[in-house]
Design an enzyme around this catalytic site. Structure first.
Site, PDB file in Angstrom:
ATOM      1  N   GLU A   1      79.854  15.802   4.274  1.00  0.00           N
ATOM      2  CA  GLU A   1      78.387  15.843   4.452  1.00  0.00           C
ATOM      3  C   GLU A   1      77.928  14.800   5.463  1.00  0.00           C
ATOM      4  OE1 GLU A   1      75.988  16.957   1.162  1.00  0.00           O
ATOM      5  OE2 GLU A   1      77.664  17.933   0.138  1.00  0.00           O
TER       6      GLU A   1
HETATM    7  N1  COS Z   1      65.904  17.681   9.963  1.00  0.00           N
HETATM    8  C1  COS Z   1      65.374  18.626  10.779  1.00  0.00           C
HETATM    9  N2  COS Z   1      65.785  18.836  12.049  1.00  0.00           N
HETATM   10  C2  COS Z   1      66.780  18.051  12.503  1.00  0.00           C
HETATM   11  C3  COS Z   1      67.367  17.046  11.730  1.00  0.00           C
HETATM   12  C4  COS Z   1      66.887  16.880  10.410  1.00  0.00           C
HETATM   13  N3  COS Z   1      67.404  15.974   9.580  1.00  0.00           N
HETATM   14  N4  COS Z   1      68.320  16.442  12.470  1.00  0.00           N
HETATM   15  C5  COS Z   1      68.322  17.034  13.669  1.00  0.00           C
HETATM   16  N5  COS Z   1      67.384  18.013  13.682  1.00  0.00           N
HETATM   17  C6  COS Z   1      67.036  18.889  14.783  1.00  0.00           C
HETATM   18  C7  COS Z   1      66.534  18.106  15.988  1.00  0.00           C
HETATM   19  O1  COS Z   1      65.154  17.824  15.898  1.00  0.00           O
HETATM   20  C8  COS Z   1      66.851  19.058  17.120  1.00  0.00           C
HETATM   21  O2  COS Z   1      65.874  20.067  17.189  1.00  0.00           O
HETATM   22  P1  COS Z   1      64.831  20.162  18.445  1.00  0.00           P
HETATM   23  O3  COS Z   1      65.671  20.339  19.671  1.00  0.00           O
HETATM   24  O4  COS Z   1      63.974  21.347  18.105  1.00  0.00           O
HETATM   25  O5  COS Z   1      64.071  18.869  18.429  1.00  0.00           O
HETATM   26  C9  COS Z   1      68.128  19.727  16.641  1.00  0.00           C
HETATM   27  O6  COS Z   1      68.175  19.575  15.243  1.00  0.00           O
HETATM   28  C10 COS Z   1      69.369  19.140  17.266  1.00  0.00           C
HETATM   29  O7  COS Z   1      69.355  17.762  16.963  1.00  0.00           O
HETATM   30  P2  COS Z   1      70.091  16.697  17.856  1.00  0.00           P
HETATM   31  O8  COS Z   1      69.718  16.877  19.300  1.00  0.00           O
HETATM   32  O9  COS Z   1      69.842  15.373  17.250  1.00  0.00           O
HETATM   33  O10 COS Z   1      71.608  17.169  17.692  1.00  0.00           O
HETATM   34  P3  COS Z   1      72.956  16.429  17.926  1.00  0.00           P
HETATM   35  O11 COS Z   1      73.918  17.418  18.485  1.00  0.00           O
HETATM   36  O12 COS Z   1      72.731  15.154  18.690  1.00  0.00           O
HETATM   37  O13 COS Z   1      73.482  16.124  16.427  1.00  0.00           O
HETATM   38  C11 COS Z   1      73.680  15.053  14.335  1.00  0.00           C
HETATM   39  C12 COS Z   1      72.768  15.474  15.489  1.00  0.00           C
HETATM   40  C13 COS Z   1      74.864  14.243  14.835  1.00  0.00           C
HETATM   41  C14 COS Z   1      72.817  14.214  13.424  1.00  0.00           C
HETATM   42  C15 COS Z   1      74.167  16.340  13.600  1.00  0.00           C
HETATM   43  O14 COS Z   1      74.993  17.113  14.433  1.00  0.00           O
HETATM   44  C16 COS Z   1      74.909  16.053  12.316  1.00  0.00           C
HETATM   45  O15 COS Z   1      74.302  15.718  11.304  1.00  0.00           O
HETATM   46  N6  COS Z   1      76.235  16.199  12.334  1.00  0.00           N
HETATM   47  C17 COS Z   1      77.057  16.072  11.135  1.00  0.00           C
HETATM   48  C18 COS Z   1      77.108  17.368  10.418  1.00  0.00           C
HETATM   49  C19 COS Z   1      77.732  17.205   9.072  1.00  0.00           C
HETATM   50  O16 COS Z   1      77.198  16.545   8.203  1.00  0.00           O
HETATM   51  N7  COS Z   1      78.894  17.852   8.921  1.00  0.00           N
HETATM   52  C20 COS Z   1      79.552  17.881   7.670  1.00  0.00           C
HETATM   53  C21 COS Z   1      79.570  19.300   7.253  1.00  0.00           C
HETATM   54  S1  COS Z   1      79.051  19.605   5.661  1.00  0.00           S
HETATM   55  S2  COS Z   1      80.588  19.009   4.573  1.00  0.00           S
END
Ligand code: COS
Length: 380
Positions: free
Chosen positions: A363
């Protein structure tokens, strides 16, 4: 400010503690060895309302708050983190996602059974080449009018073999990048949907983790969650709540190992006295207690933010980052306090040490939590 639990919260915590002691503790070592978790135990957790803790009772849930959720998660995790991960995924990722973003039909058809424990769910985001970099989805969901066709592979899926309902994230329009991603409800048994063998894991071995294959899997359009292109935000929003559950799991693993180490240190004698009387051990206990309490505060704060309707992206990331670090470090200390016995399965702490590691990975790894936190800090 009020740090005390309500009477209702205490009752809920005690019920979970009682269940963990009477139902989960017997057989926990054998389940870890055999990599199994009986369906009857899942059903019992469902009967107690643990599979849909925060879901509205009109959809079969318990209607409790997020504070209750973390209390239950902590107590189950003190004894069996394989049980608690099933609870966490079903509650935070599957039930929450459906209740918050699903249609009324989807809630009636799927949520009611998931929340009551009649069925169980899985959340399918990770892929061989898209774990942390979750926008790089290779799984495709091509729009064919009244249905989508899904092709691809999902990895490390908790509840992967035993679920009835799978929430699957896939790319519909690659040109739109993350705005072209969708989330779907896929039922077990849908033609072309295959479940790979169970992974042989370091920890949480009772919980089943699988690779899933999708080969031309037809999913009706009404099984898409939210508007076209909402899938990535759906995943991010549900994961924010999921991280509260995993933070509480990490807290429980740490607290469970600490409780065993404290008990052991009061019984085991060396150099003519119980080992807790040696400063080398006493100071370990002091550090463990302090760090676990600090983790508990972060976990509670994240749950409280959720209950208050505050944004909890950062507080859940901080709680998970810190609680998982405490779980890893303090389970190692618990093994150390147990000495040679700590290396032996019947004393439980070696399993807790193995179980702790995944809380720094799934996660969102600790590094991902730092991305979320640092972006929030810089944005202000
Ligand atoms: N709530 C709502 N929207 C979100 C958000 C959140 N918590 N986090 C990111 N977003 C949205 C952003 O606002 C963006 O949308 P807009 O372009 O419309 O503004 C979009 O999602 C992409 O976000 P961002 O540009 O920040 O993407 P990144 O590729 O930089 O990645 C992280 C962001 C690293 C935070 C994300 O990829 C992540 O959480 N990765 C880990 C995933 C994970 O937990 N994997 C485990 C699998 S489950 S066991």
């Amino acid at each position: 400010m009020d740090f005390s639990l309500t009477e209702e919260h205490i009752m809920i915590r005690d019920a979970a503690r009682d269940f963990a002691q009477t139902e989960l503790l017997p057989g926990v070592i054998e389940r870890d060895n055999a990599q199994t978790f009986p369906d009857e135990l899942v059903k019992k957790m469902g009967a107690l309302g643990f599979m849909g803790i925060m879901v509205d009772p009109k959809y079969g849930g318990s209607g409790m708050d997020a504070i209750s959720y973390v209390l239950i998660m902590e107590e189950l995790s003190k004894i069996d983190a394989s049980a608690s991960v099933m609870v966490s995924v079903n509650n935070s990722l599957v039930c929450y996602g459906l209740e918050t973003y699903g249609t009324e039909e989807q809630k009636q058809k799927y949520l009611t059974k998931l929340a009551s424990g009649e069925s169980i769910g899985a959340f399918c985001l990770s892929e061989p080449e898209a774990g942390s970099d979750a926008t790089s989805q290779k799984t495709t969901a091509i729009d064919k009018g009244d249905h989508y066709v899904i092709n691809g592979t999902k990895n490390w899926i908790t509840n992967g073999g035993r679920s009835d309902v799978y929430l699957v994230i896939a790319q519909t329009d690659r040109d739109k990048a993350h705005k072209g991603i969708n989330a779907f409800i896929v039922e077990k048994g849908t033609p072309g949907f295959d479940i790979g063998p169970k992974e042989d894991k370091l920890g949480i071995r009772g919980s089943d983790t699988h690779t899933l294959q999708f080969n031309d899997v037809k999913v009706p359009k009404e099984n898409r969650i939210g508007e076209d292109g909402f899938g990535f935000k759906f995943a991010m929003k549900t994961l924010s709540g999921g991280r509260i559950g995993i933070a509480a799991q990490a807290l429980g693993i740490a607290a469970g190992a600490y409780e065993l180490a404290l008990k052991y240190s009061k019984e085991r004698k060396a150099f003519g006295t119980e080992i807790c009387n040696h400063q080398a051990i006493a100071f370990k206990l002091a550090d463990m207690y302090t760090e676990i309490e600090a983790a508990r505060m972060l976990v509670m704060k994240a749950a409280w933010d959720k209950d208050q309707g505050n944004n909890y992206d950062m507080s859940s990331a901080m709680a998970k980052l810190y609680a998982s670090k405490v779980a890893m470090e303090q389970t190692v200390e618990a093994v150390q306090i147990h000495g040679g016995n700590g290396f032996v399965k019947e004393y439980h702490v070696e399993r807790m040490m193995r179980d702790a590691k995944i809380t720094q990975i799934y996660e969102g790894t600790s590094e991902i939590q730092k991305i979320v936190i640092s972006r929030g800090v810089i944005k202000g």
